[in-house]
Enzyme design. Sequence first.
Site, PDB file in Angstrom:
ATOM      1  N   ARG A  16       0.807  -1.237   0.000  1.00  0.00           N
ATOM      2  CA  ARG A  16       0.000   0.000   0.000  1.00  0.00           C
ATOM      3  C   ARG A  16       0.832   1.276   0.000  1.00  0.00           C
ATOM      4  O   ARG A  16       0.308   2.361  -0.209  1.00  0.00           O
ATOM      5  CB  ARG A  16      -0.961  -0.004   1.199  1.00  0.00           C
ATOM      6  CG  ARG A  16      -2.178  -0.887   0.941  1.00  0.00           C
ATOM      7  CD  ARG A  16      -3.203  -0.727   2.032  1.00  0.00           C
ATOM      8  NE  ARG A  16      -2.833  -1.450   3.230  1.00  0.00           N
ATOM      9  CZ  ARG A  16      -3.234  -1.134   4.450  1.00  0.00           C
ATOM     10  NH1 ARG A  16      -3.986  -0.070   4.657  1.00  0.00           N
ATOM     11  NH2 ARG A  16      -2.862  -1.856   5.489  1.00  0.00           N
ATOM     12  N   ASN A 233       1.428   1.687   6.893  1.00  0.00           N
ATOM     13  CA  ASN A 233       1.037   0.879   5.737  1.00  0.00           C
ATOM     14  C   ASN A 233       0.827   1.707   4.487  1.00  0.00           C
ATOM     15  O   ASN A 233       0.814   1.174   3.392  1.00  0.00           O
ATOM     16  CB  ASN A 233      -0.245   0.105   6.052  1.00  0.00           C
ATOM     17  CG  ASN A 233      -0.018  -0.887   7.170  1.00  0.00           C
ATOM     18  OD1 ASN A 233       0.775  -1.810   7.035  1.00  0.00           O
ATOM     19  ND2 ASN A 233      -0.666  -0.668   8.298  1.00  0.00           N
ATOM     20  N   TYR A 397      35.589  30.130 -10.460  1.00  0.00           N
ATOM     21  CA  TYR A 397      35.682  28.923 -11.283  1.00  0.00           C
ATOM     22  C   TYR A 397      36.030  29.314 -12.714  1.00  0.00           C
ATOM     23  O   TYR A 397      35.321  30.103 -13.336  1.00  0.00           O
ATOM     24  CB  TYR A 397      34.319  28.213 -11.219  1.00  0.00           C
ATOM     25  CG  TYR A 397      34.243  26.897 -11.930  1.00  0.00           C
ATOM     26  CD1 TYR A 397      35.156  25.885 -11.650  1.00  0.00           C
ATOM     27  CD2 TYR A 397      33.239  26.635 -12.855  1.00  0.00           C
ATOM     28  CE1 TYR A 397      35.065  24.655 -12.290  1.00  0.00           C
ATOM     29  CE2 TYR A 397      33.149  25.419 -13.499  1.00  0.00           C
ATOM     30  CZ  TYR A 397      34.066  24.426 -13.208  1.00  0.00           C
ATOM     31  OH  TYR A 397      33.971  23.218 -13.844  1.00  0.00           O
TER      32      TYR A 397
HETATM   33  C1  UD1 Z   1      -0.296  -8.782  12.847  1.00  0.00           C
HETATM   34  C2  UD1 Z   1      -0.902  -9.710  13.905  1.00  0.00           C
HETATM   35  C3  UD1 Z   1      -2.174  -9.089  14.443  1.00  0.00           C
HETATM   36  C4  UD1 Z   1      -1.901  -7.718  15.010  1.00  0.00           C
HETATM   37  C5  UD1 Z   1      -1.217  -6.840  13.957  1.00  0.00           C
HETATM   38  C6  UD1 Z   1      -0.758  -5.554  14.583  1.00  0.00           C
HETATM   39  C7  UD1 Z   1      -0.292 -11.925  13.207  1.00  0.00           C
HETATM   40  C8  UD1 Z   1      -0.766 -13.192  12.580  1.00  0.00           C
HETATM   41  N1  UD1 Z   1      -1.190 -10.988  13.314  1.00  0.00           N
HETATM   42  O1  UD1 Z   1      -1.239  -8.744  11.789  1.00  0.00           O
HETATM   43  O2  UD1 Z   1      -2.712  -9.919  15.461  1.00  0.00           O
HETATM   44  O3  UD1 Z   1      -3.084  -7.113  15.450  1.00  0.00           O
HETATM   45  O4  UD1 Z   1      -0.060  -7.510  13.418  1.00  0.00           O
HETATM   46  O5  UD1 Z   1      -0.265  -4.697  13.609  1.00  0.00           O
HETATM   47  O6  UD1 Z   1       0.839 -11.839  13.614  1.00  0.00           O
HETATM   48  N2  UD1 Z   1       5.990  -9.994   8.248  1.00  0.00           N
HETATM   49  C9  UD1 Z   1       7.089 -10.729   7.897  1.00  0.00           C
HETATM   50  N3  UD1 Z   1       6.918 -11.897   7.258  1.00  0.00           N
HETATM   51  C10 UD1 Z   1       5.697 -12.404   6.965  1.00  0.00           C
HETATM   52  C11 UD1 Z   1       4.569 -11.641   7.333  1.00  0.00           C
HETATM   53  C12 UD1 Z   1       4.736 -10.444   7.977  1.00  0.00           C
HETATM   54  O7  UD1 Z   1       8.218 -10.327   8.150  1.00  0.00           O
HETATM   55  O8  UD1 Z   1       5.616 -13.478   6.385  1.00  0.00           O
HETATM   56  C13 UD1 Z   1       6.190  -8.740   8.951  1.00  0.00           C
HETATM   57  C14 UD1 Z   1       5.631  -7.556   8.214  1.00  0.00           C
HETATM   58  O9  UD1 Z   1       6.616  -6.985   7.366  1.00  0.00           O
HETATM   59  C15 UD1 Z   1       5.272  -6.622   9.341  1.00  0.00           C
HETATM   60  C16 UD1 Z   1       4.904  -7.570  10.483  1.00  0.00           C
HETATM   61  O10 UD1 Z   1       5.494  -8.801  10.164  1.00  0.00           O
HETATM   62  O11 UD1 Z   1       6.380  -5.842   9.758  1.00  0.00           O
HETATM   63  C17 UD1 Z   1       3.409  -7.716  10.666  1.00  0.00           C
HETATM   64  O12 UD1 Z   1       2.862  -8.258   9.487  1.00  0.00           O
HETATM   65  P1  UD1 Z   1       1.464  -7.814   8.949  1.00  0.00           P
HETATM   66  O13 UD1 Z   1       1.149  -8.566   7.700  1.00  0.00           O
HETATM   67  O14 UD1 Z   1       1.381  -6.360   8.917  1.00  0.00           O
HETATM   68  O15 UD1 Z   1       0.556  -8.386  10.118  1.00  0.00           O
HETATM   69  P2  UD1 Z   1      -0.976  -8.169  10.290  1.00  0.00           P
HETATM   70  O16 UD1 Z   1      -1.698  -9.023   9.348  1.00  0.00           O
HETATM   71  O17 UD1 Z   1      -1.265  -6.738  10.296  1.00  0.00           O
END
Ligand code: UD1
Length: 465
Positions: A16, A233, A397
């Site tokens: 996003r 985001n 210059y």
């Molecule tokens: C996650 C939480 C959710 C919480 C929210 C808060 C989980 C399953 N859910 O959801 O409960 O309310 O954060 O913001 O954890 N990332 C990786 N590798 C991956 C997936 C994600 O490094 O495979 C990193 C992303 O870059 C990010 C963070 O993990 O920095 C969170 O990932 P994101 O997809 O934003 O999690 P949410 O679905 O928002």
Amino acid sequence: MTALDILIMAAGKGTRMKSRVPKVLQRLAGRPLLHHVLDQAAHLNARSAIVITGHGATEVEAATPIPASAGAGFDLKFVRQEPQLGTGHAVQQAVPHLRDDGTVVVLSGDVPLTRPDTLRALVDASGGGRLALLTVTLPDPTGYGRILRGADGAVQGIVEHKDATEAQRAIAEVYSGIMAVPARLLRGWLARLTNDNAQGEYYLTDIVAMAVADGVPVAAHCIQDAVQVAGVNSPAQLAELERACQLRQAQALMEQGVRLADPARFDLRGELVCAQDVEIDVGCIFTGRVALGEGVRIGAYCCISNATIAAGAVIHPFTHIDGEKLGASVGEGALIGPFARLRPGAQLGREVHIGNFVEVKNSTLADGAKANHLAYLGDATVGERVNYGAGSITANYDGANKHRTVIEADVHVGSNCVLVAPVTIGAGATVGGGSTITKNVEPGALGVARGRQVSIGNWKRPSKT
Ligand code: UD1
Ligand code: CA
């Protein structure tokens, strides 16, 4: 106190943001988001920090200087997560690098404004034997994992928004994405994760129900300040957090006594050190390292980077100062601007006056020197009390090389002169207005180099034929 190992999840794509730049390298207050998160590791006196990278991994790793953080006292490692199968999968990649005796603090690379006190309280809540979750109550919890509590109020688990029932979606307490957990417990739970859920991902949040089932106490440290757990985001969210971050910095400066005309119209993208009684008007931007001496006043809409401004100096509105690598310095009681430009290597003594549309680059101006209007001083050494006329320039210059101009003390340079470097104007000399000076002027002499004025009587102007 158990040792702390920080785990920063930074593998996500950040779709996003609609940017080529990996999300965790987007800038907040002039620094990548990830660097703000790494500051947490320093504040917590962590033993190590592991950054989990995936999307844009090479860029993220290259932009994160290990020597700087080594100076902060922790060991920094990068671990790749390819492909990205969820937050639980992300943490699994780090497991081989975690020592069993520590407590792991899980952070997100895109959540930059968590206060160190909050994280310390979370670590205390974990206490070396519990799973501690940082939670927050939100007016609109859409999209977040909800905290499930039993009749006794004890945490039972986290359900992700996409997996939640209508009744669960009504819960306002959400998981922030930040937890503290003993490494040996985490290791065991991660091994049991499955991806049997709405998103087909390995959810880190599933370890909460495992802890409950294993009889490990789960603590929820609930805060009300949503900014501390807000993630970036989209550009709109980044801008919102930028204002929140700027307000924090402004408040910290005001607590030290700095008078900001309006903390909502203040931007600091680096480090600003202020002595007593500094006043800063609206719309100023400070970048890099800037130091302001006692009683310095900065007018509205100035951009100041990498500069030192001594006591009592006044910088009038719309002045641009950028010292870049060389730095720029303004002496005590100097008056600069409005609309002045100081470039790298501008070193101005006490009581120097630089007026509107005057540019100074790589030049030293001794005490009391003045260039008040529309002038250029580049690669020049200017003596005490020199008066440098309107519209005069140093031609430093020659198209291939830069040369110096030396203007000794008490010289008076008239208006609209060109001083072709290398050239020296001796002490106390005068340069006649409109001169193009290509040879040295002796001390005390008048140097004048322009066509003599002639007068042709009864001049007839051409008339239309
Ligand atoms: C996650 C939480 C959710 C919480 C929210 C808060 C989980 C399953 N859910 O959801 O409960 O309310 O954060 O913001 O954890 N990332 C990786 N590798 C991956 C997936 C994600 O490094 O495979 C990193 C992303 O870059 C990010 C963070 O993990 O920095 C969170 O990932 P994101 O997809 O934003 O999690 P949410 O679905 O928002
Ligand atoms: Ca997700």
